[in-house]
Design a protein around this motif. Sequence first.
Motif, PDB file in Angstrom:
ATOM      1  N   MET A   1       0.851  -1.169   0.000  1.00 46.15           N
ATOM      2  CA  MET A   1       0.000   0.000   0.000  1.00 46.15           C
ATOM      3  C   MET A   1       0.898   1.234   0.000  1.00 46.15           C
ATOM      4  O   MET A   1       1.804   1.359   0.826  1.00 46.15           O
ATOM      5  N   THR A   2       0.629   2.137  -0.910  1.00 47.80           N
ATOM      6  CA  THR A   2       1.437   3.350  -0.980  1.00 47.80           C
ATOM      7  C   THR A   2       1.074   4.297   0.156  1.00 47.80           C
ATOM      8  O   THR A   2       0.037   4.142   0.809  1.00 47.80           O
ATOM      9  N   ALA A   3       1.943   5.274   0.359  1.00 51.47           N
ATOM     10  CA  ALA A   3       1.720   6.227   1.445  1.00 51.47           C
ATOM     11  C   ALA A   3       0.445   7.039   1.211  1.00 51.47           C
ATOM     12  O   ALA A   3      -0.294   7.331   2.158  1.00 51.47           O
ATOM     13  N   ALA A   4       0.184   7.399  -0.041  1.00 51.70           N
ATOM     14  CA  ALA A   4      -1.019   8.184  -0.339  1.00 51.70           C
ATOM     15  C   ALA A   4      -2.287   7.380  -0.071  1.00 51.70           C
ATOM     16  O   ALA A   4      -3.271   7.903   0.467  1.00 51.70           O
ATOM     17  N   THR A   5      -2.271   6.113  -0.432  1.00 57.89           N
ATOM     18  CA  THR A   5      -3.435   5.255  -0.199  1.00 57.89           C
ATOM     19  C   THR A   5      -3.661   5.065   1.295  1.00 57.89           C
ATOM     20  O   THR A   5      -4.795   5.117   1.775  1.00 57.89           O
ATOM     21  N   LYS A   6      -2.562   4.854   2.041  1.00 60.97           N
ATOM     22  CA  LYS A   6      -2.662   4.686   3.491  1.00 60.97           C
ATOM     23  C   LYS A   6      -3.242   5.947   4.124  1.00 60.97           C
ATOM     24  O   LYS A   6      -4.131   5.881   4.973  1.00 60.97           O
ATOM     25  N   ARG A   7      -2.738   7.115   3.699  1.00 55.23           N
ATOM     26  CA  ARG A   7      -3.214   8.388   4.235  1.00 55.23           C
ATOM     27  C   ARG A   7      -4.709   8.553   3.974  1.00 55.23           C
ATOM     28  O   ARG A   7      -5.472   8.970   4.831  1.00 55.23           O
ATOM     29  N   LYS A   8      -5.134   8.185   2.758  1.00 58.27           N
ATOM     30  CA  LYS A   8      -6.545   8.314   2.395  1.00 58.27           C
ATOM     31  C   LYS A   8      -7.425   7.460   3.298  1.00 58.27           C
ATOM     32  O   LYS A   8      -8.466   7.909   3.786  1.00 58.27           O
ATOM     33  N   HIS A   9      -7.011   6.223   3.554  1.00 60.00           N
ATOM     34  CA  HIS A   9      -7.811   5.317   4.384  1.00 60.00           C
ATOM     35  C   HIS A   9      -7.824   5.760   5.849  1.00 60.00           C
ATOM     36  O   HIS A   9      -8.857   5.651   6.520  1.00 60.00           O
ATOM     37  N   VAL A  10      -6.688   6.252   6.341  1.00 60.39           N
ATOM     38  CA  VAL A  10      -6.633   6.702   7.733  1.00 60.39           C
ATOM     39  C   VAL A  10      -7.532   7.919   7.928  1.00 60.39           C
ATOM     40  O   VAL A  10      -8.304   7.996   8.885  1.00 60.39           O
ATOM     41  N   ILE A  11      -7.476   8.877   7.009  1.00 57.62           N
ATOM     42  CA  ILE A  11      -8.307  10.072   7.115  1.00 57.62           C
ATOM     43  C   ILE A  11      -9.783   9.711   7.020  1.00 57.62           C
ATOM     44  O   ILE A  11     -10.619  10.235   7.762  1.00 57.62           O
ATOM     45  N   LYS A  12     -10.114   8.798   6.124  1.00 52.76           N
ATOM     46  CA  LYS A  12     -11.507   8.361   5.985  1.00 52.76           C
ATOM     47  C   LYS A  12     -11.994   7.705   7.274  1.00 52.76           C
ATOM     48  O   LYS A  12     -13.117   7.955   7.724  1.00 52.76           O
ATOM     49  N   GLU A  13     -11.145   6.874   7.881  1.00 52.51           N
ATOM     50  CA  GLU A  13     -11.514   6.204   9.126  1.00 52.51           C
ATOM     51  C   GLU A  13     -11.745   7.213  10.243  1.00 52.51           C
ATOM     52  O   GLU A  13     -12.725   7.116  10.997  1.00 52.51           O
ATOM     53  N   VAL A  14     -10.873   8.207  10.344  1.00 49.44           N
ATOM     54  CA  VAL A  14     -10.989   9.198  11.418  1.00 49.44           C
ATOM     55  C   VAL A  14     -12.247  10.036  11.260  1.00 49.44           C
ATOM     56  O   VAL A  14     -12.954  10.304  12.230  1.00 49.44           O
ATOM     57  N   LEU A  15     -12.550  10.452  10.049  1.00 50.40           N
ATOM     58  CA  LEU A  15     -13.677  11.357   9.829  1.00 50.40           C
ATOM     59  C   LEU A  15     -15.033  10.658   9.781  1.00 50.40           C
ATOM     60  O   LEU A  15     -16.033  11.210  10.221  1.00 50.40           O
ATOM     61  N   GLU A  16     -15.089   9.456   9.219  1.00 46.40           N
ATOM     62  CA  GLU A  16     -16.383   8.816   8.974  1.00 46.40           C
ATOM     63  C   GLU A  16     -16.755   7.728   9.979  1.00 46.40           C
ATOM     64  O   GLU A  16     -17.893   7.652  10.401  1.00 46.40           O
ATOM     65  N   ASN A  17     -15.833   6.884  10.349  1.00 45.68           N
ATOM     66  CA  ASN A  17     -16.149   5.758  11.233  1.00 45.68           C
ATOM     67  C   ASN A  17     -16.040   6.205  12.687  1.00 45.68           C
ATOM     68  O   ASN A  17     -14.979   6.189  13.282  1.00 45.68           O
ATOM     69  N   PHE A  18     -17.166   6.580  13.256  1.00 40.76           N
ATOM     70  CA  PHE A  18     -17.165   7.053  14.639  1.00 40.76           C
ATOM     71  C   PHE A  18     -17.989   6.123  15.500  1.00 40.76           C
ATOM     72  O   PHE A  18     -19.080   5.692  15.119  1.00 40.76           O
ATOM     73  N   SER A  19     -17.447   5.808  16.673  1.00 43.20           N
ATOM     74  CA  SER A  19     -18.189   5.022  17.654  1.00 43.20           C
ATOM     75  C   SER A  19     -18.020   5.694  19.011  1.00 43.20           C
ATOM     76  O   SER A  19     -17.015   6.353  19.273  1.00 43.20           O
ATOM     77  N   MET A  20     -19.000   5.520  19.861  1.00 43.80           N
ATOM     78  CA  MET A  20     -18.958   6.118  21.194  1.00 43.80           C
ATOM     79  C   MET A  20     -17.844   5.475  22.017  1.00 43.80           C
ATOM     80  O   MET A  20     -17.524   4.298  21.812  1.00 43.80           O
ATOM     81  N   PRO A  21     -17.258   6.225  22.937  1.00 41.85           N
ATOM     82  CA  PRO A  21     -16.192   5.652  23.761  1.00 41.85           C
ATOM     83  C   PRO A  21     -16.707   4.530  24.643  1.00 41.85           C
ATOM     84  O   PRO A  21     -17.803   4.614  25.193  1.00 41.85           O
ATOM     85  N   SER A  22     -15.907   3.483  24.755  1.00 40.37           N
ATOM     86  CA  SER A  22     -16.263   2.355  25.615  1.00 40.37           C
ATOM     87  C   SER A  22     -15.964   2.723  27.072  1.00 40.37           C
ATOM     88  O   SER A  22     -15.309   3.733  27.334  1.00 40.37           O
TER      89      SER A  22
END
Length: 167
Positions: A1-22
Motif C-alpha cells: 500500500m502506498t503512502a497516499a493510499t494509506k493516508r486516504k484510508h486513515v483520514i476516511k476512518e478518522v472522519l467517517e467511522n465514529f463510535s462512542m467511547p467504551s
Amino acid sequence: MTAATKRKHVIKEVLENFSMPSPDQTIVKVLGNSGSNLHEVITPSGERFLASLPVKFRKNIWIKRGDYVITEPIIEGDRVKGEIVRILYAQHIKEIKICKMWPKEFEAKVNEIEIVKETEKLKILNESVEGSEEDSDDDDLSDIFVNTNRPPEIFLSDSEEETSDEE
C-alpha cells in the motif's frame, strides 16, 4: 500500500467511522506536544499524563493544543499512561453531547470556544459589510499585514546617522 493510499484510508476512518467511547476509554483534552509523538493530556478529573500517538496516525493526522481525544489506558507505562485511539472533531463532540457522555468539566470550555468562534465570524461579516459600503481609498495602509515575528525597525534622523558614522 502506498503512502497516499494509506493516508486516504486513515483520514476516511478518522472522519467517517465514529463510535462512542467504551467504558475503559477516556475523553481527554490535549495540553501540548511533548515530542516523539507524545502528547500531554488532562482528564476531566484533572489528572495529567502523557499519551502516545499510534503509528497509523503519525504524519497523517495532526493534533494541536486544545483538541479533544479518546484514550485507552496503558497498564505497563510509567510516564506514558495512555494511547490515543480517536481524535474528536466538532461533529464527534456534538454526537457525544447528544448521547450525554460528554464530561461536565469540559462542557463550559467547549461552549466558550464556540461562542468566541461565532463572535469572530460575526465581526468578520460586519467588517466586510462595512468595508463594501465605504468607498475604498488607495492611500489607506491600515489593512496591510504587520509581521509580528520581527522587531520594529527604528528609523534614525539624518543628524543622528551622521554622528554615529563619525564615531
